[in-house]
Design an enzyme around this catalytic site. Structure first.
Site, mmCIF file in Angstrom:
data_model
loop_
_atom_site.group_PDB
_atom_site.id
_atom_site.type_symbol
_atom_site.label_atom_id
_atom_site.label_comp_id
_atom_site.label_asym_id
_atom_site.label_seq_id
_atom_site.Cartn_x
_atom_site.Cartn_y
_atom_site.Cartn_z
ATOM 1 N NE ARG A 274 -3.801 -9.557 9.794
ATOM 2 C CZ ARG A 274 -2.890 -8.913 9.080
ATOM 3 N NH1 ARG A 274 -3.243 -7.899 8.322
ATOM 4 N NH2 ARG A 274 -1.632 -9.280 9.118
ATOM 5 C CG ASP B 114 -0.293 5.503 3.472
ATOM 6 O OD1 ASP B 114 0.809 4.944 3.606
ATOM 7 O OD2 ASP B 114 -1.378 4.876 3.514
HETATM 8 C C1 SAM Z 1 4.426 -1.445 4.882
HETATM 9 S S1 SAM Z 1 3.966 0.250 4.747
HETATM 10 C C2 SAM Z 1 5.455 0.938 4.011
HETATM 11 C C3 SAM Z 1 5.892 2.226 4.658
HETATM 12 C C4 SAM Z 1 7.217 2.795 4.166
HETATM 13 N N1 SAM Z 1 7.150 3.092 2.752
HETATM 14 C C5 SAM Z 1 8.358 1.862 4.471
HETATM 15 O O1 SAM Z 1 8.841 1.173 3.576
HETATM 16 O O2 SAM Z 1 8.768 1.782 5.621
HETATM 17 C C6 SAM Z 1 2.842 0.190 3.348
HETATM 18 C C7 SAM Z 1 1.986 1.424 3.215
HETATM 19 O O3 SAM Z 1 1.410 1.416 1.912
HETATM 20 C C8 SAM Z 1 0.117 1.980 1.998
HETATM 21 N N2 SAM Z 1 -0.664 1.556 0.824
HETATM 22 C C9 SAM Z 1 -1.190 0.341 0.561
HETATM 23 N N3 SAM Z 1 -1.879 0.372 -0.600
HETATM 24 C C10 SAM Z 1 -1.779 1.632 -1.075
HETATM 25 C C11 SAM Z 1 -2.287 2.301 -2.231
HETATM 26 N N4 SAM Z 1 -3.071 1.666 -3.130
HETATM 27 N N5 SAM Z 1 -1.978 3.602 -2.402
HETATM 28 C C12 SAM Z 1 -1.213 4.258 -1.505
HETATM 29 N N6 SAM Z 1 -0.705 3.693 -0.382
HETATM 30 C C13 SAM Z 1 -0.991 2.395 -0.172
HETATM 31 C C14 SAM Z 1 -0.422 1.453 3.328
HETATM 32 O O4 SAM Z 1 -1.482 2.271 3.808
HETATM 33 C C15 SAM Z 1 0.837 1.484 4.208
HETATM 34 O O5 SAM Z 1 0.905 2.664 4.967
#
Ligand code: SAM
Length: 317
Positions: free
Chosen positions: A55, A164
């Site tokens: 990645r 986010d």
């Molecule tokens: C797989 S997506 C989930 C989106 C939505 N909640 C759903 O379930 O469809 C995960 C998201 O978590 C965010 N994320 C990861 N680590 C994070 C953190 N420490 N604080 C806030 N957001 C975070 C990522 O940027 C990403 O947009």
């Protein structure tokens, strides 16, 4: 660790060839794993080493860097903050869609929202939060569900906060433009809340007006005024190790109003001390017990969330 991280296949042929050319030492991996944990709670075990390599190789290429040592120097240097977020983006997935895990929206429609809307119509303050909102489909699905039950929601004291850690994905969420193929995930009755746009559709004003977007790292301090009646944090905690997850559930419990609802991702479970604060009310859906004790923990060391206070004013309007 994470379903999302492990869903990626083996490195492609080009990556394998590149591996011979670009060394990735134990020290490089450890630097990256330590930063990912420190800044984002992202738990990278050595089993993820190949994935991290493949990645981040793309990041090296984009940045014109020739070694992982240089990349680590960038990450740890004075300009490292933006790249650390880009690194998180490269290592995690933003996968999401409208009305994902629809059972949560059914719970909202049939159980959680009706009394909240009644309260809002009587002048009450209602707050919901989509934490880790990715490209916005989750908070917009929340907004459509609210508007389906309460078309005048915009005139009430009812707001949705959408946060986010990734500013790029947050900008997409705020833009609210989606390709045509995403339309089918939106129930027909809700399509009145979207409008045609070039190559797809855009979110209509009624839904947009309910939402405030803001950048927030869930493992840092939360400059947020609760209580919330509904929190969605789905498919985010999978990236965290168990102690970080436990702390997160407890912090949500503390910010939720008594009997407020918490919905989490399909492969996540509330565990640790927070279990005593909740009862299960559906698949990966929890309700905060009215008399639950909170163990008010001091906020974790906060780094600057530069644009968030202004956003919060919006959230409170
Ligand atoms: C797989 S997506 C989930 C989106 C939505 N909640 C759903 O379930 O469809 C995960 C998201 O978590 C965010 N994320 C990861 N680590 C994070 C953190 N420490 N604080 C806030 N957001 C975070 C990522 O940027 C990403 O947009």
């Amino acid at each position: 660790m994470t379903a999302a991280l492990s869903s990626v296949g083996p490195p492609d042929r080009e990556t394998s060839a590149a591996r011979d050319r670009i060394p990735f030492s134990d020290a490089d991996f450890q630097t990256i794993a330590d930063l990912a944990m420190r800044d984002f709670g992202l738990h990278l075990t050595t089993a993820k080493r190949d994935l991290v390599y493949s990645r981040l190789l793309k990041r090296l290429r984009n940045l014109g860097l020739e070694t992982f040592r240089d990349y680590c120097a960038l990450l740890t240097g004075p300009q490292g903050e933006a790249e650390r977020t880009a690194m998180l983006s490269a290592l995690t997935t933003n996968v999401t869609h409208f009305f994902r895990e629809d059972h949560h929206f059914k719970l909202l429609r049939e159980v959680a929202l009706p009394p909240l809307i009644k309260s809002a119509r009587e002048g009450g303050r209602i707050r919901t939060w989509s934490a880790g909102c990715s490209a916005g489909q989750e908070p917009y699905s929340l907004a459509f569900t609210v508007l389906g039950l309460c078309p005048e929601a915009g005139k009430l004291n009812l707001r949705i906060l959408a946060t986010d850690v990734d500013s790029e994905i947050l900008a997409k969420a705020e833009a609210g433009n989606y390709p045509e193929e995403e339309r089918k995930a939106i129930p027909e009755a809700m399509r009145r809340f979207i409008e045609p746009a070039q190559n797809g559709f855009t979110i209509g004003g009624a839904a947009r007006d309910l939402i405030t977007f803001g950048k927030l790292n869930l493992i840092e301090n939360w400059p947020i005024a609760g209580p919330f009646q509904v929190i969605f944090c789905r498919n985010v905690a999978i990236y965290f190790d168990k102690p970080t997850q436990s702390r997160l559930w407890a912090r949500f419990g503390e910010l939720l109003a008594p009997e407020g609802h918490l919905c989490i991702g399909h492969s996540e479970r509330v565990a640790g001390p927070a279990e005593l604060m909740f009862r299960t009310v559906g698949v990966t859906a929890y309700q905060r017990l009215a008399g639950a004790k909170t163990a008010s923990s001091p906020p974790s060391a906060a780094t600057a969330l530069s644009n968030f206070p202004n956003r919060l004013e919006g959230h409170e309007k």
